[in-house]
Design an enzyme around this catalytic site. Structure first.
Site: not given
Length: 342
Positions: A57, A124, A203, A205-206, A208-209
């Site tokens: 990252y 990872h 993820s 929350l997809g 952010g979707f």
């Protein structure tokens, strides 16, 4: 924030964690350092003490940020970072699971994070050229030296998880799991539960979707990964919007936001699951944290399962170049094929 046992080797973490990637990489430009340090410290003060990062990252800049944020409060957190995925000088992603690399990557992460140990150290991505037994053997040595406490895998298949666990107990598997990424429920989740391995849902929350719906694409920076992710593109996005509309209607009836409803669904998957939603805003963090307190009825869970069932979502979860490194594809050669490094 409630604490849970992650896996069966003794690691205890907050029931909800904080994914820190977006503070530094892949979702647009890096965010202001002072604001992100304030957010991380607010999370820890709020009881969300399970922090997730990786050397890739940035690369490296997210670990440096977290190291600064944790000065003086290191013992309050459960710190997870990752090795095994790296950028070349040309900007391409490659995977490396060799023992020499694993050791050097760990040393680098320890230095950047400003700590003597890493609570949970993940591979990872899985190196298709190196037997998983070899990589886990190198990570086992790091445990024996006290540099890491627990070993994890990210984006590993059920077979890889079993082979790794036979070498040294795997504490957690990190996977993309949410209302619009449910493929892992077929083999990976049952395998983890059979072996007593904790589950970290990234993820949740997809990307952010599940918080913003299809309108999210109107506010993405030019270099945001989601700009080239199939689920956010064209007819796939139009199709996926139908699921979001149903989620939004359910949330309205419940008196919460769609994102909170989606995150509550992950929390209800079991006490062996810690979702790690990411954010760069304290207000959004507070909303995510509140989702852990939402109680869903059996009827609501069944309705959420129904709206997110097979065919509800279209499109790969990553661009083509990223998909080749994920659990759907990657297996490693047998240990008998390994020739030790000179």
């Amino acid at each position: 924030m409630e604490k849970i046992k992650l896996g069966s080797q003794g690691l205890e973490v907050s029931a909800q964690g904080l994914g820190c990637m977006g503070m530094s990489a892949l979702y647009g430009p890096p965010k202001p350092e002072a604001d992100m340090i304030r957010l991380i410290r607010h999370a820890v003060d709020s009881g969300v003490t399970f922090l997730d990062t990786s050397e890739i990252y940035g690369p490296f800049t997210n670990e440096i940020l977290i190291g600064k944020a944790l000065k003086g409060i290191r013992e309050k957190v459960q710190l997870a970072t990752k090795c095994g995925a790296m950028f070349t000088a040309e900007g391409n992603v490659i995977v490396n699971g060799t023992p020499a690399y694993i050791r050097s990557a760990c040393e680098g992460s320890l230095k950047r994070l400003g700590t003597d140990y890493i609570d949970l150290y993940y591979q990872h991505r899985i190196d298709s050229k190196i037997p998983i037994e070899v990589t886990i053997g190198a990570m086992k040595e790091l445990v024996e030296e006290g540099k890491i406490k627990y070993i994890g895998l990210s984006e590993a298949s059920a077979l890889t998880i079993r082979r790794a666990h036979a070498v040294y107990p795997i504490t957690a598997v990190q996977i993309m799991w949410s209302l619009w990424n449910r493929e892992v429920e077929k083999e990976i989740i049952p395998t983890c539960r059979e072996l007593g391995i904790g589950i970290v849902a990234y993820s949740p929350l997809g990307m952010g979707f599940l918080t913003s719906g299809p309108n999210i694409v109107n506010n993405l920076d030019a270099n945001d990964l989601r700009k080239i992710t199939p689920k956010f593109l064209g007819s796939n996005l139009d199709h996926n919007a139908q699921m979001f509309m149903r989620l939004e209607e359910m949330a309205k009836r419940k008196g919460c936001s769609p994102g909170q409803m989606a995150l509550a669904w992950v929390h209800h998957q079991g006490k062996d699951v810690s979702p790690i939603p990411g954010t760069t805003k304290i207000e959004n963090f507070n909303n995510n944290r509140a989702a852990a307190l939402i109680k869903l009825t059996q009827e609501e869970m069944e309705e959420l399962d129904a709206i997110s069932g097979e065919g509800a979502v279209k499109g790969d979860r990553y661009p083509e170049g990223f998909m080749k490194f994920n659990w759907e594809i990657t297996e490693t050669p047998p240990l008998s094929s390994w020739k030790p490094e000179a």
